[in-house]
Design an enzyme around this catalytic site. Structure first.
Site, PDB file in Angstrom:
ATOM      1  N   PRO A   1       6.668   5.829  -1.408  1.00  0.00           N
ATOM      2  CA  PRO A   1       7.613   6.821  -0.869  1.00  0.00           C
ATOM      3  C   PRO A   1       6.949   8.184  -0.644  1.00  0.00           C
ATOM      4  CG  PRO A   1       8.617   5.599  -2.671  1.00  0.00           C
ATOM      5  CD  PRO A   1       7.190   5.170  -2.627  1.00  0.00           C
TER       6      PRO A   1
ATOM      7  N   GLY B   1      13.947   1.896  34.751  1.00  0.00           N
ATOM      8  CA  GLY B   1      15.083   2.824  34.823  1.00  0.00           C
ATOM      9  C   GLY B   1      16.056   2.561  33.690  1.00  0.00           C
ATOM     10  N   GLY B   2      17.342   2.721  33.972  1.00  0.00           N
ATOM     11  CA  GLY B   2      18.379   2.582  32.946  1.00  0.00           C
ATOM     12  C   GLY B   2      18.392   1.203  32.310  1.00  0.00           C
TER      13      GLY B   2
ATOM     14  N   GLY C   1       1.814   7.281   2.938  1.00  0.00           N
ATOM     15  CA  GLY C   1       0.993   6.104   3.204  1.00  0.00           C
ATOM     16  C   GLY C   1      -0.396   6.466   3.703  1.00  0.00           C
TER      17      GLY C   1
ATOM     18  N   SER D   1      -2.581   8.119  14.030  1.00  0.00           N
ATOM     19  CA  SER D   1      -3.450   8.712  15.065  1.00  0.00           C
ATOM     20  C   SER D   1      -4.136   9.972  14.547  1.00  0.00           C
ATOM     21  CB  SER D   1      -2.621   9.060  16.301  1.00  0.00           C
ATOM     22  OG  SER D   1      -2.159   7.874  16.881  1.00  0.00           O
ATOM     23  N   GLU D   2      -3.399  10.735  13.740  1.00  0.00           N
ATOM     24  CA  GLU D   2      -3.991  11.971  13.211  1.00  0.00           C
ATOM     25  C   GLU D   2      -5.196  11.644  12.329  1.00  0.00           C
ATOM     26  OE1 GLU D   2      -0.765  11.276  13.229  1.00  0.00           O
ATOM     27  OE2 GLU D   2      -0.003  12.783  14.607  1.00  0.00           O
TER      28      GLU D   2
ATOM     29  N   GLU E   1      -2.207   1.047   9.467  1.00  0.00           N
ATOM     30  CA  GLU E   1      -3.669   0.984   9.459  1.00  0.00           C
ATOM     31  C   GLU E   1      -4.282   2.310   9.922  1.00  0.00           C
ATOM     32  OE1 GLU E   1      -2.279  -1.820   9.209  1.00  0.00           O
ATOM     33  OE2 GLU E   1      -3.678  -3.368   8.576  1.00  0.00           O
TER      34      GLU E   1
ATOM     35  N   GLN F   1      10.220   3.520  32.294  1.00  0.00           N
ATOM     36  CA  GLN F   1      10.549   4.328  33.472  1.00  0.00           C
ATOM     37  C   GLN F   1      10.650   3.443  34.721  1.00  0.00           C
ATOM     38  OE1 GLN F   1      11.280   7.385  32.727  1.00  0.00           O
ATOM     39  NE2 GLN F   1      11.890   7.980  34.792  1.00  0.00           N
TER      40      GLN F   1
ATOM     41  N   LEU G   1       0.824  -1.201   0.000  1.00  0.00           N
ATOM     42  CA  LEU G   1       0.000   0.000   0.000  1.00  0.00           C
ATOM     43  C   LEU G   1       0.865   1.261   0.000  1.00  0.00           C
ATOM     44  CD1 LEU G   1      -2.546  -1.121   2.792  1.00  0.00           C
ATOM     45  CD2 LEU G   1      -2.536  -1.738   0.394  1.00  0.00           C
TER      46      LEU G   1
HETATM   47  C1  LIG Z   1       7.092  -1.282  11.118  1.00  0.00           C
HETATM   48  C2  LIG Z   1       6.252  -0.833   9.980  1.00  0.00           C
HETATM   49  C3  LIG Z   1       5.654  -1.781   9.150  1.00  0.00           C
HETATM   50  C4  LIG Z   1       4.890  -1.376   8.072  1.00  0.00           C
HETATM   51  N1  LIG Z   1       4.376  -2.326   7.220  1.00  0.00           N
HETATM   52  C5  LIG Z   1       3.710  -1.925   6.101  1.00  0.00           C
HETATM   53  C6  LIG Z   1       3.250  -2.880   5.135  1.00  0.00           C
HETATM   54  O1  LIG Z   1       3.415  -4.085   5.308  1.00  0.00           O
HETATM   55  N2  LIG Z   1       2.635  -2.426   4.017  1.00  0.00           N
HETATM   56  C7  LIG Z   1       2.434  -1.090   3.775  1.00  0.00           C
HETATM   57  O2  LIG Z   1       1.870  -0.763   2.754  1.00  0.00           O
HETATM   58  N3  LIG Z   1       2.870  -0.159   4.674  1.00  0.00           N
HETATM   59  C8  LIG Z   1       3.498  -0.549   5.814  1.00  0.00           C
HETATM   60  N4  LIG Z   1       3.942   0.397   6.719  1.00  0.00           N
HETATM   61  C9  LIG Z   1       3.789   1.809   6.411  1.00  0.00           C
HETATM   62  C10 LIG Z   1       2.686   2.504   7.202  1.00  0.00           C
HETATM   63  O3  LIG Z   1       1.431   2.003   6.827  1.00  0.00           O
HETATM   64  C11 LIG Z   1       2.833   4.005   6.936  1.00  0.00           C
HETATM   65  O4  LIG Z   1       3.985   4.433   7.647  1.00  0.00           O
HETATM   66  C12 LIG Z   1       1.627   4.779   7.337  1.00  0.00           C
HETATM   67  O5  LIG Z   1       0.554   4.499   6.481  1.00  0.00           O
HETATM   68  C13 LIG Z   1       1.884   6.302   7.309  1.00  0.00           C
HETATM   69  O6  LIG Z   1       2.401   6.686   6.076  1.00  0.00           O
HETATM   70  P1  LIG Z   1       3.763   7.558   6.027  1.00  0.00           P
HETATM   71  O7  LIG Z   1       4.749   6.949   6.929  1.00  0.00           O
HETATM   72  O8  LIG Z   1       4.113   7.727   4.593  1.00  0.00           O
HETATM   73  O9  LIG Z   1       3.359   8.938   6.666  1.00  0.00           O
HETATM   74  P2  LIG Z   1       2.668  10.190   5.907  1.00  0.00           P
HETATM   75  O10 LIG Z   1       1.453   9.734   5.192  1.00  0.00           O
HETATM   76  O11 LIG Z   1       3.707  10.903   5.138  1.00  0.00           O
HETATM   77  O12 LIG Z   1       2.241  11.076   7.149  1.00  0.00           O
HETATM   78  C14 LIG Z   1       3.229  11.783   7.927  1.00  0.00           C
HETATM   79  C15 LIG Z   1       2.533  12.465   9.091  1.00  0.00           C
HETATM   80  O13 LIG Z   1       1.551  13.390   8.586  1.00  0.00           O
HETATM   81  C16 LIG Z   1       0.296  13.129   9.192  1.00  0.00           C
HETATM   82  N5  LIG Z   1      -0.815  13.438   8.290  1.00  0.00           N
HETATM   83  C17 LIG Z   1      -1.012  12.981   7.037  1.00  0.00           C
HETATM   84  N6  LIG Z   1      -2.205  13.447   6.571  1.00  0.00           N
HETATM   85  C18 LIG Z   1      -2.758  14.184   7.557  1.00  0.00           C
HETATM   86  C19 LIG Z   1      -3.972  14.896   7.715  1.00  0.00           C
HETATM   87  N7  LIG Z   1      -4.892  14.960   6.736  1.00  0.00           N
HETATM   88  N8  LIG Z   1      -4.202  15.546   8.882  1.00  0.00           N
HETATM   89  C20 LIG Z   1      -3.295  15.508   9.894  1.00  0.00           C
HETATM   90  N9  LIG Z   1      -2.120  14.832   9.809  1.00  0.00           N
HETATM   91  C21 LIG Z   1      -1.865  14.179   8.668  1.00  0.00           C
HETATM   92  C22 LIG Z   1       0.331  11.637   9.506  1.00  0.00           C
HETATM   93  O14 LIG Z   1      -0.628  11.306  10.493  1.00  0.00           O
HETATM   94  C23 LIG Z   1       1.756  11.495   9.987  1.00  0.00           C
HETATM   95  O15 LIG Z   1       1.854  11.892  11.324  1.00  0.00           O
HETATM   96  C24 LIG Z   1       4.698   0.008   7.828  1.00  0.00           C
HETATM   97  C25 LIG Z   1       5.267   0.957   8.685  1.00  0.00           C
HETATM   98  C26 LIG Z   1       6.041   0.548   9.746  1.00  0.00           C
HETATM   99  C27 LIG Z   1       6.673   1.602  10.615  1.00  0.00           C
END
Ligand SMILES: Cc1cc2nc3c(=O)[nH]c(=O)nc-3n(C[C@H](O)[C@H](O)[C@H](O)COP(=O)(O)OP(=O)(O)OC[C@H]3O[C@@H](n4cnc5c(N)ncnc54)[C@H](O)[C@@H]3O)c2cc1C
Length: 392
Positions: free
Chosen positions: A136, A348-349, A139, A375-376, A372, A345, A133
């Site tokens: 670069p 500790g260390g 997501g 939080s935003e 999935e 916490q 999904l």
């Molecule tokens: C350990 C790990 C495993 C993962 N595995 C998978 C996987 O198997 N397949 C896959 O497809 N992806 C995977 N991911 C990716 C994950 O789904 C994405 O990191 C996630 O969807 C967020 O996308 P991004 O990192 O590009 O952040 P961005 O979309 O660039 O967002 C960056 C920040 O901007 C905020 N933001 C964006 N839009 C808004 C809005 N409208 N209002 C307020 N804030 C906003 C976001 O909440 C976030 O805080 C994985 C990530 C991790 C860390």
């Protein structure tokens, strides 16, 4: 877990659900836990540990029996995810990606041929799954993805890059979204079921991470990668509703996993607090440490109730539960992060040393606050429901 907490957590579960929970708990503690830290240090994907799940029916808890799965109810699926995640993020992720994202999409939107082709292998554990999904460019805004799917004779050519892809190097099925018309934004999004082993023009390379090294996260690059017509899931341009339904189930399983992680922090911090001494007494006798333990239990139980309510809603046949999914996922992931911080916490260390697991849990929990839906995004959805801007 203390007897009191165990009783509280099991409230309202059926006898069968309690048995499933107890079985998975024992299995995960005996068969997975002894290896997790070592695999993390070696950056080793837990393929052999995941292989133990299939024969026990734990790889297909959302797949109906007629396709080789062990589906009994959605609640039980949540309990399996919770107990596996209490012990290992990656093993739980293998189950949740396969069931919530890949298998559920096939069950809800696939043809009979696609069900016969993919579901038995997923349920047996032979076919691990990845969800392609994230790109670069982002997501969160999946309606704006850049991977294209061009119609050609007999199939489609996919071009684009996906990042952060869990399980990719070991997966036999990629659930992938690409656009048949980038200008149409979310109306161009199309879902595909791809066999990575037979697809040419696809490169899977390492996506280096600071944490979760045992997941071997990958970048998947596709350059005119040909997939046959049978790979199309649903209709051209019909991928966004498929994605919505998949993420709705995904949010449930990720929220359940977060409850498991939050619980693990309590399981580790409470005994440590009653063992470690300072100023001639157990640190667990200091009110400020007790406050942290109480906060950890409060958060976990509140999140667990939201997750279990969601599971029961799904079992009652409520199709999409977007508001409840957002509430469960947001609260559970934030509980997992806050518990890891409080747990550290208490240690500790020593929380920063290799000897103790608690420090590892922080970055793992934080990563569940992104997947999935961040939080935003969930806060935005919750507010939109409350304001009447969104109805479904
Ligand atoms: C350990 C790990 C495993 C993962 N595995 C998978 C996987 O198997 N397949 C896959 O497809 N992806 C995977 N991911 C990716 C994950 O789904 C994405 O990191 C996630 O969807 C967020 O996308 P991004 O990192 O590009 O952040 P961005 O979309 O660039 O967002 C960056 C920040 O901007 C905020 N933001 C964006 N839009 C808004 C809005 N409208 N209002 C307020 N804030 C906003 C976001 O909440 C976030 O805080 C994985 C990530 C991790 C860390």
């Amino acid at each position: 877990m203390s007897a009191a907490l165990e009783r509280m957590a099991d409230f309202d579960l059926t006898e069968e659900q309690r048995q499933i929970r107890a079985f998975v708990k024992e299995f995960a503690e005996k068969e997975i836990l002894p290896h997790v830290e070592e695999y993390e240090r070696q950056a080793k994907y837990p393929l052999d540990l995941i292989a133990k799940l299939g024969p026990l029916g734990l790889m297909g808890p959302m797949i109906p029996e007629e396709y080789g799965g062990s589906f009994s109810d959605v609640m039980s699926y949540g309990l399996i995810c919770e107990e596996l995640a209490r012990i290992d993020w990656v093993v739980a992720s293998a189950v949740s990606v396969a069931n919530s994202l890949a298998a559920s999409s096939i069950i809800n939107f696939g043809t009979e041929e696609q069900k016969q082709r993919w579901l038995p292998g997923i349920a047996s554990g032979e076919t691990l799954c990845s969800a392609l999904l994230t790109e670069p460019g982002g997501g969160t805004d999946l309606g704006n993805l850049k991977t294209s799917a061009k119609k050609v004779k007999g199939g489609y050519e996919l071009t684009g890059t996906k990042v952060f892809i869990s399980h990719a190097a070991y997966a036999g099925l990629f659930f992938c979204v690409a656009s048949v018309d980038l200008a149409k934004k979310h109306k161009g999004v199309t879902a595909f079921l791809i066999d990575p082993k037979t697809t040419e023009g696809m490169t899977i390379s390492d996506f280096p991470m600071r944490t979760l090294k045992r997941d071997n996260l990958a970048e998947v690059h596709m350059e005119n990668a040909f997939v046959p017509d049978e790979a199309l899931l649903g209709k051209e341009g019909g991928g966004f509703p498929i994605l919505g339904a998949a993420l709705d189930t995904g949010r449930f399983s990720v929220a359940a996993r977060c409850v498991g992680q939050a619980q693990r922090c309590i399981d580790l911090a409470a005994p440590y607090a009653m063992e470690r001494e300072a100023f001639g007494q157990k640190i667990g006798e200091f009110q400020m440490i007790q406050q942290k333990i109480a906060d950890m239990v409060n958060r976990t139980e509140a999140a667990r109730l939201l997750v279990y309510r969601l599971g029961r809603m799904k079992d009652a046949g409520v199709g999409r539960c977007s508001l409840e999914s957002s509430l469960a996922k947001l609260n559970a992931s934030q509980a997992a992060v806050a518990n890891a911080l409080d747990g550290m916490q208490v240690f500790g260390g020593y929380s920063c040393t290799e000897e103790y697991e608690i420090g590892r849990l922080l970055l793992e929990a934080k990563s569940l606050e992104f997947g999935e839906g961040t939080s935003e995004l969930h806060n935005r959805l919750i507010a939109e429901f409350a304001l009447g801007i969104r109805k479904q």
